[in-house]
Design an enzyme around this catalytic site. Structure first.
Site, PDB file in Angstrom:
ATOM      1  N   HIS A   8       0.828  -1.209   0.000  1.00  0.00           N
ATOM      2  CA  HIS A   8       0.000   0.000   0.000  1.00  0.00           C
ATOM      3  C   HIS A   8       0.861   1.257   0.000  1.00  0.00           C
ATOM      4  O   HIS A   8       2.008   1.262   0.456  1.00  0.00           O
ATOM      5  CB  HIS A   8      -0.951   0.001   1.199  1.00  0.00           C
ATOM      6  CG  HIS A   8      -0.250   0.096   2.517  1.00  0.00           C
ATOM      7  ND1 HIS A   8       0.222   1.290   3.037  1.00  0.00           N
ATOM      8  CD2 HIS A   8       0.074  -0.850   3.427  1.00  0.00           C
ATOM      9  CE1 HIS A   8       0.796   1.076   4.202  1.00  0.00           C
ATOM     10  NE2 HIS A   8       0.726  -0.227   4.466  1.00  0.00           N
ATOM     11  N   HIS A 150       0.434  -5.462   2.512  1.00  0.00           N
ATOM     12  CA  HIS A 150       1.293  -4.768   3.474  1.00  0.00           C
ATOM     13  C   HIS A 150       2.678  -5.403   3.456  1.00  0.00           C
ATOM     14  O   HIS A 150       2.887  -6.440   2.810  1.00  0.00           O
ATOM     15  CB  HIS A 150       0.676  -4.859   4.870  1.00  0.00           C
ATOM     16  CG  HIS A 150      -0.766  -4.456   4.892  1.00  0.00           C
ATOM     17  ND1 HIS A 150      -1.178  -3.173   5.131  1.00  0.00           N
ATOM     18  CD2 HIS A 150      -1.907  -5.171   4.660  1.00  0.00           C
ATOM     19  CE1 HIS A 150      -2.510  -3.113   5.078  1.00  0.00           C
ATOM     20  NE2 HIS A 150      -2.957  -4.310   4.791  1.00  0.00           N
TER      21      HIS A 150
END
Length: 160
Positions: A8, A150
């Protein structure tokens, strides 16, 4: 299958160098919004057939920016792509981890089986990532897919 793994874009916690796991669901910062937009432009040249994302807002916003380049594609949220649960370390300045959690830090540097205080281990995340990857191989054997996740799940996917 061709898997494009994306971490992200930036959040306020990233910019302030604070530990960010599952307990703080922050949106992208203004820098992160610009990063996601730029990444979307770069990836627009790919022949993407599916986009999967962690359910957390920072990953979803990054995935939606990418998805805007591919009309008709849905961003699918998958809980197995969520970040590691860092438990009591959530929001802690990264440079203070060693002092605040010395026992954890000493064990963690050498083992993926050590759990974050009140959280989970890298091995837990790796299991989730492995399950996700096996499903992708079955569901998209000849496709190019984007996975927005992530740091820990991304590293786990790369290690498989």
């Amino acid at each position: 299958m061709r898997l494009l793994i994306v971490r992200h874009a930036s959040t306020e916690f990233n910019e302030r160098r604070l530990v960010q796991g599952q307990l703080t669901d922050l949106p992208l910062s203004s820098l992160g919004e610009r990063q996601a937009g730029h990444l979307a432009e770069v990836l627009s040249q790919e022949l993407i057939t599916a986009i999967y994302s962690s359910p957390f807002l920072r990953a979803q916003r990054t995935a939606w920016a990418i998805g805007s380049q591919f009309p008709g594609l849905t961003v699918y949220a998958d809980i197995r792509l969520q970040e590691i649960n860092v438990g009591l370390a959530e929001g802690c300045p990264i440079d203070q981890l060693k002092d605040k959690f010395p026992n954890f830090w000493a064990e963690w540097e050498g083992s993926s089986d050590v759990q974050w205080p009140g959280g989970e281990s890298v091995s837990d995340v790796r299991r989730r990532a492995s399950e996700f990857l096996e499903m992708m191989k079955e569901r998209h054997p000849n496709d190019t897919i984007i996975v927005v996740t992530h740091a820990t799940p991304a590293a786990s996917l790369l290690a498989l």
